[in-house]
Scaffold this active site. Structure first.
Site, PDB file in Angstrom:
ATOM      1  N   ASP A   1     -11.783   6.019   3.120  1.00 18.16           N
ATOM      2  CA  ASP A   1     -10.413   6.499   3.121  1.00 18.16           C
ATOM      3  C   ASP A   1      -9.949   6.711   1.687  1.00 18.16           C
ATOM      4  O   ASP A   1     -10.346   5.987   0.770  1.00 18.16           O
ATOM      5  CB  ASP A   1      -9.478   5.500   3.818  1.00 18.16           C
ATOM      6  CG  ASP A   1      -9.317   4.212   3.034  1.00 18.16           C
ATOM      7  OD1 ASP A   1      -8.311   4.081   2.305  1.00 18.16           O
ATOM      8  OD2 ASP A   1     -10.202   3.335   3.112  1.00 18.16           O
ATOM      9  N   SER A   2      -9.141   7.749   1.491  1.00 16.86           N
ATOM     10  CA  SER A   2      -8.473   8.025   0.224  1.00 16.86           C
ATOM     11  C   SER A   2      -9.484   8.112  -0.928  1.00 16.86           C
ATOM     12  O   SER A   2     -10.427   8.889  -0.883  1.00 16.86           O
ATOM     13  CB  SER A   2      -7.402   6.960  -0.030  1.00 16.86           C
ATOM     14  OG  SER A   2      -6.541   7.344  -1.079  1.00 16.86           O
TER      15      SER A   2
END
Length: 302
Positions: A144-145
């Site tokens: 994620d991210s």
């Protein structure tokens, strides 16, 4: 329409302007703050029997599938946090859902800026990757991210390996709100800054500079949207329409399509950054879709 919970929280954050690292001073304070122990919380370790080992000076955590002897998938999960923040409670909750679904999950605790940079992260991921079991089901890279961007950058580094000389290519990429362009130069980011209740370009830029360690932010190792695409595995992208990173994720989708890579982009209307990790209806639905997709056979699973 976004759920009432997401709309209410987004409005509250925008009105209160409580975005993390929204000012230069706060960004620098958080970047240089002492880092916490990345080990999973006690409730997680007790429930999942987590293993830990040192790889190249960093910890990597192994989470076995809960209630199963044989995993359905092996997932290398790279957590986000703008390259300066430790793995969080909500990351571990997401990893728990993967383990409950029958995945063996490897969570590498890569070194964070400003003490560490991207130049240490890629060799560390390769060392962890080489130690993953090869007989425990198809391999998936997820993140994620910032972690999703790092997972993509590392996967691209495998494209130049000669057959049989490097660790195996993953069968699938699952990228949640991936940060794929550290320059933050897309013109549409300014407009999204008005509606994103979580991310701040100010804080992201400071984090990017710390992580780059003096290297060009447009370097594909830092901004994988500029890297090679042909030969990458099927890729799933999840992002909200109130996420600062949306323009670059759309650009990544376009580059993958041009390279002939199978890609599935899911945009959640009104949702903010890394929404599949949050305990709201949109997050739960996204987690269910991700787990269902991991269970789907792909031609590359054979």
């Amino acid at each position: 329409m976004p759920s009432l919970a997401v709309r209410s929280l987004s409005l509250l954050l925008r009105v209160a302007r409580k975005r993390p690292m929204a000012t230069l001073e706060e960004a620098r304070r958080q970047i240089t703050a002492p880092k916490r122990d990345p080990a999973p919380p006690a409730w997680f370790a007790e429930r999942y029997g987590v293993g830990v080992r040192r790889v190249g000076g960093f910890d990597s955590f192994t989470v076995p599938p809960r209630g199963r002897e044989t995993p359905e998938r092996v997932v290398l999960y790279v957590h986000g946090g703008s390259y300066v923040h430790e793995i969080s409670h909500w990351h571990w909750v997401f990893v728990a859902r993967l383990a409950d679904a029958g995945c063996l999950v490897e969570v590498p605790a890569y070194g964070l800026a400003p003490r560490h940079t991207h130049r240490e992260a890629l060799p560390f991921l390769e060392a962890v990757h080489r130690e993953l079991p090869t007989d425990a089901g198809p391999l998936v890279f997820a993140g994620d991210s910032a972690g999703a961007g790092l997972a993509l950058s590392y996967t691209q580094s495998l494209l130049g390996e000669e057959a049989g000389s490097g660790p195996p290519m993953p069968r699938r990429l699952v990228l949640i709100s991936p940060w794929v362009d550290l320059t933050l130069s897309h013109p549409d980011i300014r407009e999204l800054d008005r509606v994103d209740p979580w991310l701040s370009p100010v804080g992201l830029r400071e984090s990017a500079l710390a992580w780059a360690g003096g290297d060009d932010l447009a370097d594909p190792r830092l901004s994988p949207v500029n890297g090679p695409m042909e030969g990458l595995p099927p890729t799933d992208l999840h992002i909200g329409t109130h996420d600062l990173l949306l323009p670059d994720v759309r650009r990544l989708r376009d580059r993958l399509v041009e390279a002939g890579v199978a890609v599935d982009l899911r945009e959640e209307k009104g949702a903010f950054h890394v929404y599949p990790l949050v305990p709201y209806p949109e997050g739960r639905a996204a987690r269910d879709r991700i787990i269902a997709a991991l269970r789907e056979p792909r031609a590359t699973d054979g």
